[in-house]
Design a protein around this motif. Structure first.
Motif, mmCIF file in Angstrom:
data_model
loop_
_atom_site.group_PDB
_atom_site.id
_atom_site.type_symbol
_atom_site.label_atom_id
_atom_site.label_comp_id
_atom_site.label_asym_id
_atom_site.label_seq_id
_atom_site.Cartn_x
_atom_site.Cartn_y
_atom_site.Cartn_z
ATOM 1 N N PRO A 100 66.219 19.975 60.991
ATOM 2 C CA PRO A 100 66.554 18.940 60.023
ATOM 3 C C PRO A 100 67.442 19.504 58.924
ATOM 4 O O PRO A 100 67.468 20.718 58.704
ATOM 5 C CB PRO A 100 65.191 18.519 59.466
ATOM 6 C CG PRO A 100 64.300 19.680 59.691
ATOM 7 C CD PRO A 100 64.820 20.392 60.910
ATOM 8 N N ARG A 101 68.159 18.621 58.224
ATOM 9 C CA ARG A 101 69.133 19.071 57.216
ATOM 10 C C ARG A 101 68.493 19.848 56.077
ATOM 11 O O ARG A 101 69.179 20.582 55.377
ATOM 12 C CB ARG A 101 69.874 17.850 56.665
ATOM 13 C CG ARG A 101 68.991 16.944 55.848
ATOM 14 C CD ARG A 101 69.661 15.657 55.475
ATOM 15 N NE ARG A 101 69.728 14.731 56.607
ATOM 16 C CZ ARG A 101 70.226 13.510 56.529
ATOM 17 N NH1 ARG A 101 70.719 13.075 55.392
ATOM 18 N NH2 ARG A 101 70.232 12.716 57.570
ATOM 19 N N SER A 102 67.165 19.668 55.886
ATOM 20 C CA SER A 102 66.485 20.322 54.764
ATOM 21 C C SER A 102 66.314 21.816 54.984
ATOM 22 O O SER A 102 66.003 22.552 54.059
ATOM 23 C CB SER A 102 65.108 19.679 54.561
ATOM 24 O OG SER A 102 64.364 19.765 55.762
ATOM 25 N N ARG A 122 56.841 16.326 65.451
ATOM 26 C CA ARG A 122 56.233 17.637 65.212
ATOM 27 C C ARG A 122 57.303 18.693 64.929
ATOM 28 O O ARG A 122 57.200 19.454 63.976
ATOM 29 C CB ARG A 122 55.385 18.053 66.430
ATOM 30 C CG ARG A 122 54.891 19.486 66.394
ATOM 31 C CD ARG A 122 53.619 19.658 67.188
ATOM 32 N NE ARG A 122 52.481 19.108 66.480
ATOM 33 C CZ ARG A 122 51.694 19.827 65.656
ATOM 34 N NH1 ARG A 122 51.943 21.101 65.455
ATOM 35 N NH2 ARG A 122 50.686 19.260 65.047
ATOM 36 N N MET A 130 60.428 18.131 63.988
ATOM 37 C CA MET A 130 61.167 17.783 62.765
ATOM 38 C C MET A 130 60.369 18.215 61.536
ATOM 39 O O MET A 130 60.942 18.621 60.527
ATOM 40 C CB MET A 130 61.390 16.266 62.686
ATOM 41 C CG MET A 130 62.670 15.798 63.306
ATOM 42 S SD MET A 130 64.108 16.209 62.292
ATOM 43 C CE MET A 130 65.382 15.459 63.270
ATOM 44 N N SER A 131 59.023 18.102 61.606
ATOM 45 C CA SER A 131 58.187 18.503 60.471
ATOM 46 C C SER A 131 57.976 20.003 60.424
ATOM 47 O O SER A 131 57.643 20.539 59.383
ATOM 48 C CB SER A 131 56.804 17.850 60.510
ATOM 49 O OG SER A 131 56.778 16.677 61.189
ATOM 50 N N PRO A 154 61.328 23.344 53.874
ATOM 51 C CA PRO A 154 60.193 22.454 54.012
ATOM 52 C C PRO A 154 59.707 22.414 55.461
ATOM 53 O O PRO A 154 60.522 22.406 56.388
ATOM 54 C CB PRO A 154 60.755 21.087 53.609
ATOM 55 C CG PRO A 154 61.934 21.389 52.767
ATOM 56 C CD PRO A 154 62.492 22.670 53.279
ATOM 57 N N GLY A 155 58.391 22.392 55.637
ATOM 58 C CA GLY A 155 57.829 22.349 56.985
ATOM 59 C C GLY A 155 57.423 23.717 57.494
ATOM 60 O O GLY A 155 56.685 23.821 58.468
ATOM 61 N N LEU A 156 57.916 24.772 56.829
ATOM 62 C CA LEU A 156 57.638 26.118 57.323
ATOM 63 C C LEU A 156 56.760 26.871 56.325
ATOM 64 O O LEU A 156 57.140 27.054 55.170
ATOM 65 C CB LEU A 156 58.948 26.879 57.541
ATOM 66 C CG LEU A 156 59.850 26.263 58.607
ATOM 67 C CD1 LEU A 156 61.230 26.900 58.573
ATOM 68 C CD2 LEU A 156 59.234 26.434 59.985
ATOM 69 N N GLU A 157 55.592 27.313 56.801
ATOM 70 C CA GLU A 157 54.689 28.073 55.936
ATOM 71 C C GLU A 157 55.344 29.412 55.608
ATOM 72 O O GLU A 157 55.345 29.864 54.467
ATOM 73 C CB GLU A 157 53.351 28.279 56.642
ATOM 74 C CG GLU A 157 52.306 28.918 55.753
ATOM 75 C CD GLU A 157 50.963 29.038 56.448
ATOM 76 O OE1 GLU A 157 50.910 28.892 57.689
ATOM 77 O OE2 GLU A 157 49.967 29.279 55.745
ATOM 78 N N PHE A 192 73.181 18.570 50.773
ATOM 79 C CA PHE A 192 71.883 17.899 50.745
ATOM 80 C C PHE A 192 71.752 17.046 49.476
ATOM 81 O O PHE A 192 72.161 17.506 48.413
ATOM 82 C CB PHE A 192 70.761 18.942 50.783
ATOM 83 C CG PHE A 192 69.395 18.353 50.956
ATOM 84 C CD1 PHE A 192 68.892 18.108 52.218
ATOM 85 C CD2 PHE A 192 68.623 18.011 49.853
ATOM 86 C CE1 PHE A 192 67.635 17.553 52.386
ATOM 87 C CE2 PHE A 192 67.367 17.440 50.011
ATOM 88 C CZ PHE A 192 66.870 17.222 51.272
ATOM 89 N N PRO A 193 71.180 15.853 49.503
ATOM 90 C CA PRO A 193 70.455 15.220 50.603
ATOM 91 C C PRO A 193 71.321 14.601 51.701
ATOM 92 O O PRO A 193 70.769 14.114 52.680
ATOM 93 C CB PRO A 193 69.659 14.130 49.890
ATOM 94 C CG PRO A 193 70.496 13.782 48.706
ATOM 95 C CD PRO A 193 71.153 15.063 48.277
#
Lengths: 283, 190
Positions: B182-184, B24, B26-27, B136-139, B164-165
Motif C-alpha cells: 500500500p502507498r503508506s 490481510r 494490505m493491512s 503502518p501495519g508492520l510491527e 502521500f496521501p
C-alpha cells in the motif's frame, strides 16, 4: 436463509464496500466515501458497521457484537441474530474466541490479536463536524492537514476549565497525518487504539464513510506538551469482579442514592468472576 | 469468443476468501498470502485472476497491458469490467511490467482514495533484490524479495510515498500467491 445472498448484501455492493475498505487501509485515518445501502434497521443502530461486517464476513468467521461493552443489550443481540440468520456464522460473546468483533462505543478490555478485526459503528465520522459544519471545508482541511481549529478548541477548553472537556470521541491523529474520530468510545479507550495488533475498520452508514487503522499504526490523542492527554476513570473497583483497571458503568440501584460501579465490558467481568454467564445469548 | 475458462466455482465464498487475503496483506504490507482455490485463466496467473474477479466489475475501469490482452473476453464475461483506454484514467491496472508510476493516476489531496491500484504479475515473490518495508501495519520492518520489478523501483516508490496521501497501491501476484504494497509503506533497499 432463503431469499437473501450470504450476509444479506448483494455481491456488487460487497465489492464496492471491499474496494472502499482497501483504500481506507492504504490511507490510515482517511474517510473514504462509499455507497451505503439501506439496511433493515434505522440509521443510528449500526448500519455502517453492519455493512462493513457483511462485506468481510465469511462462513468460518466467529462473530461477537458489543453495545457499550455489553453482549446482552438490544443492539448487540439483534445484530448478532441478524448475522446468525443471514450468514449462518457462529457467534460468541467471548472476546478471545471471536475473529470479527463489531462494536458500538467501546473497545474490549481483553487485548486483541493480529488475527482479529474490530469493526466500529460510527455515527459522525467527521472529527471537525462540530467545529466546521461544511463538509466541503472539512474535506479541504483534511487535504491540507490543517487541524488548527481542533487545537484551538482544546486550548479554549484548557483556558476556561483547566482541562480538556472531551470525555468521549476524543480526536486522535492517525499515522501522524489524519485527524480521526475514534467513534464515541470513552476517552479511556483511546490509548488502546495505538499500535493495536488487530485491524480496526470504521463504518458510518448515514454519513456514507469508511475509514481504517491498520495493525501497529500510531494513534495519538491530540494534546499539548504542557497539557498531556490524561485518562479519565471512575475512582472505584468493579462491584462484581473487583477490577480496578477496567472502564466502569455507574448503575443506580434504588431511589435513596444507592449506586454501584460495574465493568462496562460484560465478557471481561464474567471472565474475571470465572463463571459461564458470559455465554449469554448466542442465538 | 471462447468461454471454456471458468471463473470462481463458488463466487460468493471464493470472492470473500480472496478478499480477506487481500485485506490481510494490505493491512500487513509484504505478507505473502496464498489462495486455497486458484482460478485457472491463463495468461493471468491464478492469483491475478482471483484478485481481479474479487475487486473489479462494471463500476470500475481496468487497463491491461499487451501480454494480458487475451484476457479481455474472460474479464468481460465474468466481471463485466469497463475497459480503460489509457494508463492515466484507469482505476485498476493489471500488467506484467510496471508502468512508470508517475503516469498512473494517484488521486487528489482531497480524494486520495481515487488513486489507482496496480496488480502486477511477477515471475516470483522470492529470489529478487531485497527490499525492506517500514510503516503502518508492520510491527517491525520486514524484508521481501520479489522478482520482476524495474531497476529504479525504490526511487519510484520513494516518489510515490512522498506525495502521500496521494499515491498508488500495488499488489504483486505470482502463481497462487500475492502480497501488497500500500502507498503508506516506505521501502528501503537491502
Amino acid at each position: 436463509m432463503n431469499g437473501y445472498n450470504f450476509a444479506y448484501l448483494d455481491e456488487p455492493t460487497k465489492r464496492m464496500i471491499r474496494r472502499a475498505i482497501l483504500k481506507a487501509v492504504a490511507i490510515p485515518g482517511h474517510q473514504v466515501p462509499f455507497g451505503a445501502r439501506e439496511m433493515p434497521l434505522p440509521y443510528g443502530w449500526g448500519t455502517g458497521g453492519i455493512q462493513v461486517t457483511a462485506a468481510i464476513l465469511g462462513a468460518d468467521d466467529v462473530l461477537k457484537v458489543i453495545d457499550q461493552g455489553a453482549d446482552d443489550t438490544t443492539n448487540a443481540v439483534s445484530i448478532r441474530r441478524f448475522f446468525s440468520r443471514v450468514a449462518g456464522v457462529e457467534t460468541t460473546t467471548r472476546t478471545r474466541d471471536a475473529s470479527v468483533i463489531q462494536t458500538r462505543h467501546r473497545i474490549p478490555e481483553t487485548p486483541l490479536r493480529d488475527d482479529q478485526i474490530l469493526v466500529y459503528q460510527v455515527p459522525l465520522p467527521e472529527p471537525l463536524a462540530k467545529l466546521e459544519p461544511s463538509r466541503a471545508e472539512t474535506k479541504q482541511m483534511h487535504a491540507l492537514a490543517d487541524y488548527g481549529l481542533m487545537h484551538v478548541k482544546l486550548y479554549e477548553d484548557i483556558a476556561r476549565f483547566g482541562h480538556v472537556t472531551i470525555s468521549y470521541d476524543y480526536p486522535v491523529m492517525v499515522n501522524d497525518r489524519y485527524l480521526m474520530s475514534p467513534s464515541p468510545i470513552p476517552a479511556f479507550d483511546t490509548l488502546k487504539m495505538n499500535r493495536m495488533p488487530a485491524l480496526q475498520l470504521f463504518g458510518a452508514g448515514r454519513e456514507k464513510r469508511i475509514y481504517a487503522v491498520p495493525p501497529y499504526t500510531t494513534v495519538r490523542p491530540l494534546d499539548f506538551d504542557d497539557h498531556p492527554f490524561a485518562l479519565i476513570r471512575a475512582p472505584h473497583a468493579c462491584t462484581l469482579c473487583g477490577a480496578t483497571n477496567s472502564y466502569l458503568d455507574e448503575v443506580v440501584t434504588d431511589d435513596r442514592g444507592g449506586r454501584m460501579f460495574i465493568c462496562s465490558d460484560t465478557d471481561y467481568c464474567a471472565d474475571r468472576r470465572g463463571d459461564a454467564a458470559s455465554e449469554g445469548d448466542a442465538a | 469468443m471462447t468461454l471454456e475458462k471458468p471463473g470462481f466455482i463458488d463466487p460468493v465464498a471464493e470472492a470473500q476468501a480472496c478478499f480477506r487475503l487481500v485485506l490481510r496483506t494490505m493491512s500487513s504490507p509484504g505478507q505473502i498470502v496464498t489462495l486455497a482455490n486458484p482460478v485457472a485463466a491463463p495468461p493471468l496467473t491464478p492469483a491475478t485472476a482471483a484478485v481481479l474477479l474479487t475487486l473489479v466489475d462494471a463500476e470500475v475501469s481496468l487497463w491491461l497491458d499487451e501480454p494480458l490482452a487475451d484476457s479481455w473476453d474472460w474479464l468481460a464475461f465474468h466481471a463485466g469490467v469497463v475497459r480503460a483506454t489509457d494508463i492515466g484514467s484507469a482505476a485498476f491496472l493489471c500488467t506484467t511490467r510496471l508502468p512508470p508510476l508517475a503516469e498512473v493516476f494517484a488521486g487528489t489531496d482531497a480524494a486520495p482514495e481515487t488513486g489507482a491500484t496496480i496488480i502486477l504479475q511477477v515471475p516470483s515473490l522470492e529470489g529478487g533484490k531485497k527490499l525492506t518495508l517500514y510503516g503502518p501495519g508492520l510491527e517491525t520492518p520486514i524484508v521481501i524479495a520479489p522478482q520482476g520489478l524495474p531497476a529504479d523501483f525504490v526511487a519510484q516508490w520513494e516518489q510515490n510515498h512522498r506525495i502521500f496521501p496521494r499515491g498508488i497501491d500495488l499488489l504483486l501476484c505470482a502463481g497462487s500467491s500475492f502480497c501488497a504494497l500500500p502507498r503508506s509503506v516506505r521501502i528501503g533497499e537491502g
